[in-house]
Design a protein around this motif. Structure first.
Motif, PDB file in Angstrom:
ATOM      1  N   HIS A  18       9.443  -3.402   0.110  1.00  0.00           N
ATOM      2  CA  HIS A  18       8.589  -2.852  -0.938  1.00  0.00           C
ATOM      3  C   HIS A  18       9.001  -1.435  -1.324  1.00  0.00           C
ATOM      4  N   LEU A  19       9.914  -0.861  -0.559  1.00  0.00           N
ATOM      5  CA  LEU A  19      10.405   0.490  -0.857  1.00  0.00           C
ATOM      6  C   LEU A  19      11.885   0.459  -1.211  1.00  0.00           C
ATOM      7  N   ALA A  20      12.361  -0.714  -1.608  1.00  0.00           N
ATOM      8  CA  ALA A  20      13.798  -0.923  -1.818  1.00  0.00           C
ATOM      9  C   ALA A  20      14.386   0.029  -2.857  1.00  0.00           C
ATOM     10  N   GLY A  21      13.652   0.315  -3.909  1.00  0.00           N
ATOM     11  CA  GLY A  21      14.196   1.156  -4.971  1.00  0.00           C
ATOM     12  C   GLY A  21      14.206   2.635  -4.657  1.00  0.00           C
ATOM     13  N   LEU A  22      13.690   3.029  -3.504  1.00  0.00           N
ATOM     14  CA  LEU A  22      13.592   4.451  -3.163  1.00  0.00           C
ATOM     15  C   LEU A  22      14.729   4.925  -2.268  1.00  0.00           C
ATOM     16  N   GLY A  23      15.575   4.007  -1.841  1.00  0.00           N
ATOM     17  CA  GLY A  23      16.691   4.386  -0.984  1.00  0.00           C
ATOM     18  C   GLY A  23      16.261   4.911   0.369  1.00  0.00           C
ATOM     19  N   VAL A  24      15.195   4.324   0.921  1.00  0.00           N
ATOM     20  CA  VAL A  24      14.689   4.787   2.218  1.00  0.00           C
ATOM     21  C   VAL A  24      15.553   4.232   3.341  1.00  0.00           C
ATOM     22  N   GLU A  25      16.046   5.115   4.186  1.00  0.00           N
ATOM     23  CA  GLU A  25      16.911   4.718   5.301  1.00  0.00           C
ATOM     24  C   GLU A  25      16.085   4.144   6.444  1.00  0.00           C
ATOM     25  N   LEU A  26      16.565   3.043   7.036  1.00  0.00           N
ATOM     26  CA  LEU A  26      15.926   2.442   8.202  1.00  0.00           C
ATOM     27  C   LEU A  26      16.606   2.944   9.471  1.00  0.00           C
ATOM     28  N   THR A  74       8.080  -5.660  11.388  1.00  0.00           N
ATOM     29  CA  THR A  74       7.124  -5.018  10.486  1.00  0.00           C
ATOM     30  C   THR A  74       7.830  -4.030   9.558  1.00  0.00           C
ATOM     31  N   ALA A  75       8.725  -3.233  10.118  1.00  0.00           N
ATOM     32  CA  ALA A  75       9.451  -2.240   9.320  1.00  0.00           C
ATOM     33  C   ALA A  75      10.335  -2.907   8.273  1.00  0.00           C
ATOM     34  N   ASN A  76      10.982  -4.010   8.641  1.00  0.00           N
ATOM     35  CA  ASN A  76      11.854  -4.706   7.688  1.00  0.00           C
ATOM     36  C   ASN A  76      11.061  -5.252   6.499  1.00  0.00           C
ATOM     37  N   ARG A 134       0.827  -1.207   0.000  1.00  0.00           N
ATOM     38  CA  ARG A 134       0.000   0.000   0.000  1.00  0.00           C
ATOM     39  C   ARG A 134       0.863   1.259   0.000  1.00  0.00           C
ATOM     40  N   LEU A 135       1.886   1.294   0.824  1.00  0.00           N
ATOM     41  CA  LEU A 135       2.767   2.457   0.876  1.00  0.00           C
ATOM     42  C   LEU A 135       3.482   2.654  -0.449  1.00  0.00           C
ATOM     43  N   ALA A 136       3.891   1.566  -1.067  1.00  0.00           N
ATOM     44  CA  ALA A 136       4.561   1.666  -2.371  1.00  0.00           C
ATOM     45  C   ALA A 136       3.595   2.169  -3.435  1.00  0.00           C
ATOM     46  N   ALA A 137       2.338   1.706  -3.371  1.00  0.00           N
ATOM     47  CA  ALA A 137       1.344   2.091  -4.362  1.00  0.00           C
ATOM     48  C   ALA A 137       0.977   3.571  -4.281  1.00  0.00           C
ATOM     49  N   LEU A 138       1.178   4.183  -3.127  1.00  0.00           N
ATOM     50  CA  LEU A 138       0.876   5.603  -2.986  1.00  0.00           C
ATOM     51  C   LEU A 138       1.800   6.467  -3.846  1.00  0.00           C
ATOM     52  N   GLY A 139       2.963   5.907  -4.206  1.00  0.00           N
ATOM     53  CA  GLY A 139       3.879   6.619  -5.090  1.00  0.00           C
ATOM     54  C   GLY A 139       4.535   7.841  -4.482  1.00  0.00           C
ATOM     55  N   LEU A 140       4.721   7.838  -3.199  1.00  0.00           N
ATOM     56  CA  LEU A 140       5.326   8.979  -2.516  1.00  0.00           C
ATOM     57  C   LEU A 140       6.840   8.809  -2.401  1.00  0.00           C
ATOM     58  N   LYS A 141       7.526   9.925  -2.307  1.00  0.00           N
ATOM     59  CA  LYS A 141       8.979   9.909  -2.163  1.00  0.00           C
ATOM     60  C   LYS A 141       9.307   9.933  -0.665  1.00  0.00           C
ATOM     61  N   TYR A 142       9.458   8.748  -0.110  1.00  0.00           N
ATOM     62  CA  TYR A 142       9.706   8.655   1.330  1.00  0.00           C
ATOM     63  C   TYR A 142      11.156   9.007   1.658  1.00  0.00           C
ATOM     64  N   ASP A 143      11.333   9.731   2.742  1.00  0.00           N
ATOM     65  CA  ASP A 143      12.664  10.176   3.137  1.00  0.00           C
ATOM     66  C   ASP A 143      13.334   9.225   4.119  1.00  0.00           C
ATOM     67  N   GLU A 150       7.584  10.877   5.717  1.00  0.00           N
ATOM     68  CA  GLU A 150       8.330  10.049   6.655  1.00  0.00           C
ATOM     69  C   GLU A 150       7.423   8.959   7.218  1.00  0.00           C
ATOM     70  N   ILE A 151       7.969   7.767   7.344  1.00  0.00           N
ATOM     71  CA  ILE A 151       7.220   6.630   7.876  1.00  0.00           C
ATOM     72  C   ILE A 151       7.739   6.312   9.274  1.00  0.00           C
ATOM     73  N   ILE A 152       6.825   6.145  10.215  1.00  0.00           N
ATOM     74  CA  ILE A 152       7.187   5.752  11.574  1.00  0.00           C
ATOM     75  C   ILE A 152       6.383   4.506  11.933  1.00  0.00           C
ATOM     76  N   VAL A 153       7.068   3.391  12.143  1.00  0.00           N
ATOM     77  CA  VAL A 153       6.414   2.142  12.533  1.00  0.00           C
ATOM     78  C   VAL A 153       6.546   1.988  14.044  1.00  0.00           C
ATOM     79  N   CYS A 154       5.426   1.986  14.737  1.00  0.00           N
ATOM     80  CA  CYS A 154       5.504   1.882  16.200  1.00  0.00           C
ATOM     81  C   CYS A 154       4.258   1.180  16.734  1.00  0.00           C
TER      82      CYS A 154
END
Length: 302
Positions: free
Chosen positions: A174-182, A167-169, A145-154, A238-242
């Protein structure tokens, strides 16, 4: 012109219920409806009752008075006017307004709060409370779902607890190609933010837990929920998994609702809560616990 024609003309020009009610009141007072006329003190009694039920007319530029506390634009202590107030100017010829403009945020922050997926409730230690098979499916669905939104996650920040980390891993794949830092953060761990109102009988932490967890979760709120830095040029996502308690407390604090009401909200596992923070300090809740992207048989709230 007859009275009835006058009424029709008034209603046709005004086009509103107020004119009709007014005309009816006059007609009644004059006995047009077969009732005798009354004294001035009583002839409008029925009209006043009807009038009280009508919506009050207000000018187009009317600003309603808040029923509670007014919105605090400096809730995150980053209002530019408050930051420059009282500071000594090194250059007396410097224009104060230009300095304030340079210090104003210009970007909008979008914070997507994700509740972890279903996990093993029978685990004693945190390491044993890993995701169930259904929980892993939920994380996959959230990631899609997050990938389908097409947003540029930081960035993707997550609680250091096992269920949030796992969950975050899964989402990050699904966001591997966006270079999102964990990024892992202990402040986001689950806890008791503040004693809920009204109280509940099935969950009663000790006062010391509220004292310790509350300070930590409040610190997490101050670290992550605020308007953009003036140096930020573009809007961020920004995504926050908590955890549910953390997310619900964040929502109450960000919207300046009484934080004691956090337990009145429910969040599904893997759901998305979206907060938007404008440069002005205004906050909007775009979604709360959105899980509509999951099939009904995949929904849980454990």
């Amino acid at each position: 012109m007859s009275y009835r024609k006058t009424v029709k003309l008034i209603c046709g020009l005004a086009g509103g219920s107020a004119a009709l009610v007014f005309a009816a009141g006059v007609a009644e007072s004059r006995g047009y409806f077969g009732e005798p006329s009354r004294e001035a003190t009583s002839r409008w009694s029925r009209f006043n009752v009807v009038q009280a039920a009508q919506p009050a007319w207000t000018p187009a530029n009317h600003t309603p008075a808040p029923t509670g506390q007014a919105w605090d634009f400096n809730w995150d202590k980053r209002d530019p006017s408050a930051l420059t107030n009282g500071k000594k100017k090194e250059n007396v010829t410097e224009d104060p307004s230009s300095e304030q403009d340079n210090g104003k945020p210009k970007a909008t922050r979008n914070i997507l709060l994700i509740r972890h997926s279903q996990y093993n409730l029978s685990g004693i230690t945190d390491k044993e409370r890993i995701l169930t098979p259904l929980g892993r499916e939920q994380a996959e669905l959230t990631g899609k779902r997050l990938a389908a939104l097409g947003l540029k996650y930081d960035v993707l920040i997550h609680s250091s607890m096992a269920r949030a980390t796992e969950t975050a891993n899964i989402i990050s794949k699904h966001l591997a190609g966006l270079g999102v830092e964990l990024v892992s953060c202990d402040l986001l761990r689950e806890g008791a933010p503040i004693e809920p109102v009204p109280p509940v009988t099935h969950w009663k932490p000790d006062a010391v837990q509220y004292h310790e967890d509350g300070a930590r979760i409040e610190a997490a709120f101050r670290r992550y929920i605020h308007r953009a830095d003036p140096k930020q040029k573009e809007d961020s996502y920004e995504i926050i998994v908590c955890h549910a308690n953390v997310i619900r407390y964040f929502v109450c604090r960000a919207l300046q609702f009484p934080p004691e009401g956090w337990l009145r909200m429910g969040l599904n596992n893997g759901s998305i809560t979206w907060l938007t923070i404008r440069p002005s300090g205004r906050v909007a809740l775009r979604t709360l616990g959105d899980a509509g992207f999951m099939p009904p048989d995949k929904l849980t709230r454990t």
